[in-house]
Design a protein around this motif. Structure first.
Motif, mmCIF file in Angstrom:
data_model
loop_
_atom_site.group_PDB
_atom_site.id
_atom_site.type_symbol
_atom_site.label_atom_id
_atom_site.label_comp_id
_atom_site.label_asym_id
_atom_site.label_seq_id
_atom_site.Cartn_x
_atom_site.Cartn_y
_atom_site.Cartn_z
ATOM 1 N N ASP A 56 0.727 0.357 -1.491
ATOM 2 C CA ASP A 56 1.656 -0.396 -2.344
ATOM 3 C C ASP A 56 1.273 -0.347 -3.822
ATOM 4 O OD1 ASP A 56 -0.672 -1.914 -1.977
ATOM 5 O OD2 ASP A 56 0.395 -3.792 -2.261
ATOM 6 N N ARG A 57 0.383 0.575 -4.201
ATOM 7 C CA ARG A 57 -0.031 0.686 -5.602
ATOM 8 C C ARG A 57 -0.036 2.145 -6.043
ATOM 9 N NH1 ARG A 57 -5.479 -1.360 -6.440
ATOM 10 N NH2 ARG A 57 -5.122 -0.544 -8.518
ATOM 11 N N PRO A 58 1.024 2.584 -6.693
ATOM 12 C CA PRO A 58 1.017 3.943 -7.222
ATOM 13 C C PRO A 58 -0.210 4.159 -8.114
ATOM 14 C CG PRO A 58 3.215 3.006 -7.380
ATOM 15 C CD PRO A 58 2.291 1.884 -6.971
ATOM 16 N N GLY A 59 -0.844 5.304 -7.936
ATOM 17 C CA GLY A 59 -2.037 5.607 -8.705
ATOM 18 C C GLY A 59 -3.337 5.186 -8.048
ATOM 19 N N ALA A 60 -3.266 4.511 -6.909
ATOM 20 C CA ALA A 60 -4.490 4.089 -6.212
ATOM 21 C C ALA A 60 -5.251 5.314 -5.697
ATOM 22 C CB ALA A 60 -4.151 3.150 -5.058
ATOM 23 N N ARG A 61 -6.549 5.239 -5.751
ATOM 24 C CA ARG A 61 -7.423 6.352 -5.318
ATOM 25 C C ARG A 61 -7.188 6.743 -3.868
ATOM 26 N NH1 ARG A 61 -10.201 10.258 -4.061
ATOM 27 N NH2 ARG A 61 -12.452 10.419 -4.147
ATOM 28 N N VAL A 62 -6.789 5.812 -3.032
ATOM 29 C CA VAL A 62 -6.600 6.108 -1.613
ATOM 30 C C VAL A 62 -5.555 7.202 -1.403
ATOM 31 C CG1 VAL A 62 -4.860 4.295 -1.176
ATOM 32 C CG2 VAL A 62 -6.361 5.064 0.688
ATOM 33 N N ALA A 63 -4.565 7.309 -2.279
ATOM 34 C CA ALA A 63 -3.551 8.360 -2.140
ATOM 35 C C ALA A 63 -4.173 9.739 -2.323
ATOM 36 C CB ALA A 63 -2.417 8.127 -3.122
#
Length: 194
Positions: free
Chosen positions: A37-44
């Protein structure tokens, strides 16, 4: 091979631990979807590195929680997900998600629940001077870090800062979560829910 989805909002170290356990054969499963739910999060980035499909969204772009949860459910269904593993997902599951996947969503939390619920559990525990810390895996319901407890692991801690404690928590939570997921996937009751 069982099909897992992982929900995360940040760095994704628990995501990495779960995917790696699948790749090593420690879990007879594969992570088929990341929900973030957070664009730019490292998990992506971690998901991309492992070839895991990712649904990354901004809740503000939807008219309501029900709207984005309907899209999540659609993607979970399309991927054939059997178990949802929350791993630093900073949203409370709503009626839409629970209506479709209730009884198949687990979470890992860095405290011995029911103590220190919420996003700042480590800081709260340090503030209170707790000497026995721990990690909890629990079923997800509509409450903040509520739901029936599945597994817990405690450890003593004599001092240090939040970063040192967080490192110690990770050393406990990764194997606990993997072991718990394995047991859940082997449980015939879970198979009957899917």
């Amino acid at each position: 091979m069982r099909r897992l989805a992982v929900f995360a909002s940040g760095n994704g170290t628990n995501f990495e631990a779960i995917v790696s356990a699948c790749e090593r054969g420690e879990l007879a499963a594969g992570v088929v979807l990341l929900v973030c739910d957070r664009p730019g999060a490292r998990v992506a980035e971690r998901a991309a590195a492992h070839g895991v499909e990712a649904f990354v969204f901004s809740p503000k772009e939807y008219a309501s929680k029900a709207d984005y949860e309907r899209e999540i459910v659609r993607r979970l269904d399309a991927a054939g997900v059997e178990l949802v593993c929350l791993a630093g997902y900073m949203r409370i599951a709503g009626e839409t998600l629970l209506g479709a996947y209730g009884g198949r969503i687990v979470n890992i939390h860095p405290s011995l629940l029911p103590a220190f619920r919420g996003a700042h559990a480590i800081e709260q525990a340090l503030e209170y001077g707790v000497k026995v810390f721990g990690v909890t895996v629990h079923w997800v319901d509509a409450t903040l870090d509520g739901g029936r407890i599945i597994a817990q692991r405690a450890f003593g801690y004599e001092g240090g800062d939040a970063a040192e404690l967080e490192a110690k928590i990770h050393a406990v939570e990764y194997p606990l979560y993997i072991d718990t997921i394995r047991k859940l996937l082997e449980d015939e009751r879970l198979a009957k829910r899917t």
